[in-house]
Scaffold this motif. Structure first.
Motif, PDB file in Angstrom:
ATOM      1  N   ASP A  66       0.834  -1.198   0.000  1.00 51.36           N
ATOM      2  CA  ASP A  66       0.000   0.000   0.000  1.00 51.36           C
ATOM      3  C   ASP A  66       0.871   1.251   0.000  1.00 51.36           C
ATOM      4  O   ASP A  66       1.812   1.363   0.807  1.00 51.36           O
ATOM      5  N   TYR A  67       0.566   2.175  -0.903  1.00 53.43           N
ATOM      6  CA  TYR A  67       1.307   3.433  -0.990  1.00 53.43           C
ATOM      7  C   TYR A  67       0.341   4.607  -0.886  1.00 53.43           C
ATOM      8  O   TYR A  67      -0.829   4.506  -1.296  1.00 53.43           O
ATOM      9  N   ASP A  68       0.844   5.730  -0.364  1.00 52.48           N
ATOM     10  CA  ASP A  68       0.108   6.990  -0.402  1.00 52.48           C
ATOM     11  C   ASP A  68       0.377   7.661  -1.745  1.00 52.48           C
ATOM     12  O   ASP A  68       1.528   7.985  -2.069  1.00 52.48           O
ATOM     13  N   ILE A  69      -0.688   7.879  -2.502  1.00 52.12           N
ATOM     14  CA  ILE A  69      -0.583   8.466  -3.842  1.00 52.12           C
ATOM     15  C   ILE A  69      -1.200   9.857  -3.816  1.00 52.12           C
ATOM     16  O   ILE A  69      -2.285  10.064  -3.256  1.00 52.12           O
ATOM     17  N   TYR A  70      -0.516  10.800  -4.447  1.00 47.07           N
ATOM     18  CA  TYR A  70      -0.993  12.180  -4.528  1.00 47.07           C
ATOM     19  C   TYR A  70      -1.254  12.542  -5.990  1.00 47.07           C
ATOM     20  O   TYR A  70      -0.424  12.276  -6.871  1.00 47.07           O
ATOM     21  N   ASN A  71      -2.398  13.172  -6.237  1.00 48.09           N
ATOM     22  CA  ASN A  71      -2.688  13.691  -7.568  1.00 48.09           C
ATOM     23  C   ASN A  71      -2.097  15.082  -7.748  1.00 48.09           C
ATOM     24  O   ASN A  71      -1.890  15.821  -6.780  1.00 48.09           O
ATOM     25  N   TYR A  72      -1.845  15.444  -9.017  1.00 53.58           N
ATOM     26  CA  TYR A  72      -1.435  16.801  -9.371  1.00 53.58           C
ATOM     27  C   TYR A  72      -1.876  17.077 -10.799  1.00 53.58           C
ATOM     28  O   TYR A  72      -2.211  16.143 -11.552  1.00 53.58           O
ATOM     29  N   VAL A  73      -1.925  18.330 -11.184  1.00 52.84           N
ATOM     30  CA  VAL A  73      -2.371  18.706 -12.529  1.00 52.84           C
ATOM     31  C   VAL A  73      -1.297  18.324 -13.544  1.00 52.84           C
ATOM     32  O   VAL A  73      -0.149  18.763 -13.452  1.00 52.84           O
ATOM     33  N   GLY A  74      -1.690  17.492 -14.517  1.00 56.14           N
ATOM     34  CA  GLY A  74      -0.751  17.058 -15.543  1.00 56.14           C
ATOM     35  C   GLY A  74      -0.935  17.771 -16.867  1.00 56.14           C
ATOM     36  O   GLY A  74       0.027  17.983 -17.600  1.00 56.14           O
ATOM     37  N   ARG A  75      -2.192  18.145 -17.181  1.00 55.70           N
ATOM     38  CA  ARG A  75      -2.478  18.832 -18.447  1.00 55.70           C
ATOM     39  C   ARG A  75      -3.515  19.919 -18.223  1.00 55.70           C
ATOM     40  O   ARG A  75      -4.386  19.794 -17.363  1.00 55.70           O
ATOM     41  N   VAL A  76      -3.438  20.950 -19.044  1.00 56.68           N
ATOM     42  CA  VAL A  76      -4.405  22.040 -19.046  1.00 56.68           C
ATOM     43  C   VAL A  76      -4.786  22.314 -20.501  1.00 56.68           C
ATOM     44  O   VAL A  76      -3.906  22.448 -21.356  1.00 56.68           O
ATOM     45  N   ASP A  77      -6.087  22.397 -20.796  1.00 58.45           N
ATOM     46  CA  ASP A  77      -6.498  22.599 -22.189  1.00 58.45           C
ATOM     47  C   ASP A  77      -7.975  22.990 -22.229  1.00 58.45           C
ATOM     48  O   ASP A  77      -8.644  23.114 -21.203  1.00 58.45           O
ATOM     49  N   ALA A  78      -8.473  23.181 -23.456  1.00 61.50           N
ATOM     50  CA  ALA A  78      -9.896  23.381 -23.760  1.00 61.50           C
ATOM     51  C   ALA A  78     -10.521  24.548 -23.012  1.00 61.50           C
ATOM     52  O   ALA A  78     -11.553  24.403 -22.361  1.00 61.50           O
ATOM     53  N   PRO A  79      -9.943  25.758 -23.117  1.00 63.02           N
ATOM     54  CA  PRO A  79     -10.533  26.903 -22.423  1.00 63.02           C
ATOM     55  C   PRO A  79     -11.796  27.412 -23.096  1.00 63.02           C
ATOM     56  O   PRO A  79     -12.000  27.231 -24.298  1.00 63.02           O
ATOM     57  N   VAL A  80     -12.635  28.067 -22.289  1.00 62.37           N
ATOM     58  CA  VAL A  80     -13.808  28.755 -22.812  1.00 62.37           C
ATOM     59  C   VAL A  80     -13.964  30.044 -22.013  1.00 62.37           C
ATOM     60  O   VAL A  80     -13.675  30.078 -20.809  1.00 62.37           O
ATOM     61  N   ILE A  81     -14.412  31.114 -22.679  1.00 61.99           N
ATOM     62  CA  ILE A  81     -14.544  32.421 -22.043  1.00 61.99           C
ATOM     63  C   ILE A  81     -16.007  32.697 -21.753  1.00 61.99           C
ATOM     64  O   ILE A  81     -16.872  32.554 -22.621  1.00 61.99           O
ATOM     65  N   ALA A  82     -16.292  33.083 -20.514  1.00 54.79           N
ATOM     66  CA  ALA A  82     -17.639  33.504 -20.124  1.00 54.79           C
ATOM     67  C   ALA A  82     -17.501  34.755 -19.273  1.00 54.79           C
ATOM     68  O   ALA A  82     -16.940  34.708 -18.176  1.00 54.79           O
ATOM     69  N   GLY A  83     -18.005  35.865 -19.784  1.00 53.00           N
ATOM     70  CA  GLY A  83     -17.874  37.122 -19.062  1.00 53.00           C
ATOM     71  C   GLY A  83     -16.412  37.515 -18.905  1.00 53.00           C
ATOM     72  O   GLY A  83     -15.648  37.512 -19.876  1.00 53.00           O
ATOM     73  N   ASN A  84     -16.013  37.826 -17.689  1.00 58.93           N
ATOM     74  CA  ASN A  84     -14.635  38.243 -17.432  1.00 58.93           C
ATOM     75  C   ASN A  84     -13.789  37.110 -16.859  1.00 58.93           C
ATOM     76  O   ASN A  84     -12.806  37.338 -16.169  1.00 58.93           O
ATOM     77  N   LYS A  85     -14.189  35.857 -17.155  1.00 56.60           N
ATOM     78  CA  LYS A  85     -13.451  34.690 -16.700  1.00 56.60           C
ATOM     79  C   LYS A  85     -13.144  33.773 -17.879  1.00 56.60           C
ATOM     80  O   LYS A  85     -13.910  33.689 -18.844  1.00 56.60           O
ATOM     81  N   ILE A  86     -12.017  33.071 -17.789  1.00 55.08           N
ATOM     82  CA  ILE A  86     -11.697  32.024 -18.744  1.00 55.08           C
ATOM     83  C   ILE A  86     -11.493  30.738 -17.959  1.00 55.08           C
ATOM     84  O   ILE A  86     -10.820  30.716 -16.929  1.00 55.08           O
ATOM     85  N   TYR A  87     -12.131  29.671 -18.434  1.00 50.86           N
ATOM     86  CA  TYR A  87     -12.160  28.394 -17.731  1.00 50.86           C
ATOM     87  C   TYR A  87     -11.312  27.376 -18.503  1.00 50.86           C
ATOM     88  O   TYR A  87     -11.608  27.069 -19.654  1.00 50.86           O
ATOM     89  N   TYR A  88     -10.285  26.867 -17.862  1.00 49.30           N
ATOM     90  CA  TYR A  88      -9.397  25.868 -18.470  1.00 49.30           C
ATOM     91  C   TYR A  88      -9.674  24.504 -17.850  1.00 49.30           C
ATOM     92  O   TYR A  88      -9.668  24.344 -16.629  1.00 49.30           O
ATOM     93  N   GLY A  89      -9.889  23.512 -18.718  1.00 45.38           N
ATOM     94  CA  GLY A  89     -10.040  22.153 -18.237  1.00 45.38           C
ATOM     95  C   GLY A  89      -8.701  21.574 -17.813  1.00 45.38           C
ATOM     96  O   GLY A  89      -7.645  21.960 -18.329  1.00 45.38           O
ATOM     97  N   ILE A  90      -8.737  20.638 -16.863  1.00 45.65           N
ATOM     98  CA  ILE A  90      -7.501  20.033 -16.367  1.00 45.65           C
ATOM     99  C   ILE A  90      -7.673  18.525 -16.243  1.00 45.65           C
ATOM    100  O   ILE A  90      -8.773  18.010 -16.066  1.00 45.65           O
ATOM    101  N   SER A  91      -6.543  17.825 -16.373  1.00 55.34           N
ATOM    102  CA  SER A  91      -6.501  16.402 -16.053  1.00 55.34           C
ATOM    103  C   SER A  91      -5.403  16.177 -15.031  1.00 55.34           C
ATOM    104  O   SER A  91      -4.486  16.991 -14.894  1.00 55.34           O
TER     105      SER A  91
END
Length: 459
Positions: free
Chosen positions: A219-244
């Motif tokens: 058994d190991y302790d596993i930590y997640n972290y952001v590996g990729r960022v893509d597929a942004p969309v703009i709504a109002g004064n914000k931009i939303y980037y998807g992450i994996s």
């Protein structure tokens, strides 16, 4: 990097695309609107002709051949045997078009250069601008997305070189992974570079907490972290980037094949102020599990009420495919649209298409039919109604491979897709967006397949 055994033959890597819905329109001489607004007007008022193209990638390049059609009825047959303009590409080119189809934009993925071409007809493309983005963004493998008719976003999250942070007082105690994200806007008129922003992606509370994974009896302790960022969309004064997410085992660090893959416990999105590209925040919801960065298919759209609707990319069949809603910069936990449950079988997807007025179309893989859904021909298409939360499984042909399906077109209440079974000829399908009938479409032009290929979009 997602590790998948593709099992592709050279023939299956040959893919075809119907590419770019093109416009012939004349603007009034006294129209003083800007280029972006004018292009939108032309797109809506004069969208009459289709420009088709061939994309063939046996060794990673993308060839494009244009052919203008004013008729896409079933009386028309389209073939591209022996034709093509080769887009500059080290690996598969990342291409999008202007709304009026007069301009074509290409990222040489692996070569670190971007291009703007005018679409002149036939096999003729005139190079208008070319820029090297590798040194500006720090890699020859950035992602890019059309943000508007005026600009695109080029972005790269350097997950492979994440900084591992340990406790100052206990160097054996792991704390978190810090990942740098570089973003640059590009003006599409002449590929002018905007300012480059580099940020450290905020680490969510979820990624600060480990989960247990048994690896070879330990058994190991596993930590997640952001590996990729893509597929942004703009709504109002914000931009939303998807992450994996990627997974890190502090007791046995490794990367690539054979290393643990991330296990999702929620859904997260990176939000920045726009257009400054500052003030990074992570928003999340626990009503779904999976990634939000997609693959080649768009993931998020803004509807007519300025809400963001986002489909979840699921890494395995244990997670349901859902569409989620983001309003005023936060997930709406009261909106839970479960595509898998409504279809009655497990599905995965890489993205979807919004046709307007709450109606969308989802290319999906039936994961009950294959564990290797990413590369197997087990795909279909469903019509979704965002507001009524209903799904219609459309009666499209079997044996489809839509993993890399990239784009579709909406015109006059019709939704156009190029659908071609693996290794067989197909057709343009013209869906009536108001119809809830599984057969609510017309079968249009015949598409001649070359070898074992598949069409990947209408732009």
């Amino acid at each position: 990097m997602i590790n998948i055994n593709y099992k592709w033959s050279i023939q299956k890597l040959i893919v075809l695309s119907i590419f770019s819905l093109c416009l012939i329109a004349t603007s009034c001489s006294n129209d003083d609107s800007g280029p972006e607004e004018q292009e939108k007007k032309e797109s809506v008022e004069g969208r009459e002709k289709f420009t088709l193209a061939l994309s063939a990638s046996p060794t990673g390049e993308t060839k494009v051949y244009t052919q203008t059609l004013t008729d896409v009825s079933d009386a028309v047959t389209v073939s591209y045997d022996g034709k093509g303009f080769e887009m500059p590409s080290t690996r598969t080119a990342r291409i999008f078009a202007s709304a009026n189809g007069k301009s074509l934009f290409n990222l040489d993925y692996g070569g670190g250069r971007i291009y703007k071409f005018s679409v002149d007809g036939g096999e003729t493309y005139s190079l208008k601008h070319e820029k090297n983005v590798e040194f500006a963004i720090g890699t020859a493998y950035p992602r890019w997305t059309k943000a508007s008719e005026a600009s695109a976003s080029i972005h790269y999250a350097d997950g492979r070189n994440a900084t591992r942070v340990f406790d100052e007082n206990d160097p054996t105690k792991f704390i978190r992974s810090d990942v740098k994200l570089r973003i640059m806007s590009v003006g599409l008129d002449n590929l002018a570079f905007g300012s480059i922003e580099e940020i450290t992606i905020p680490v969510s509370d979820t990624d600060l907490k480990p989960y247990t994974m048994n690896i070879d009896g330990t058994d190991y302790d596993i930590y997640n972290y952001v590996g990729r960022v893509d597929a942004p969309v703009i709504a109002g004064n914000k931009i939303y980037y998807g992450i994996s997410k990627s997974a890190y085992n502090p007791a046995n660090p490794c990367s690539g094949r054979g290393c643990p893959r991330a296990i999702y416990s929620n859904v997260e999105t990176l939000v920045l102020d726009y257009p400054s590209l500052t003030n990074p925040q992570i928003i999340s919801t626990d009503i779904a599990k999976g990634a939000t960065n997609g693959y080649r298919t768009p993931v998020s759209y803004v509807d007519e009420s300025n809400d963001v609707y986002q489909i979840i990319s699921v890494p395995n069949k244990d997670y349901d495919t859902k569409i989620l809603k983001i309003s005023n910069g936060a997930y709406d936990d009261n909106y839970d649209f479960n595509i898998s449950n409504l279809l009655g079988f497990n599905v995965a997807t890489n993205g979807w298409f919004y046709a307007g007025n709450g109606i969308g179309y989802v290319p999906y893989a039936n994961t009950d039919e294959s564990d290797n859904w990413f590369s197997d021909s087990v795909w279909g298409v469903a019509r979704v109604d965002l507001y009524n939360k209903t799904v219609v499984d459309l009666n499209v042909p079997d044996n489809l491979w839509l993993t890399q399906y990239q784009s579709a077109v909406v015109k006059d209440g019709k939704f156009y897709m190029a659908i071609t079974p693996t290794g067989a000829d197909g057709n343009i399908y013209i869906f009536d967006t108001t119809s809830t009938d599984p057969n609510g479409y017309e079968v249009g032009a015949k598409l001649i397949n070359l070898a074992e290929g598949t069409y990947i979009g209408i732009y």
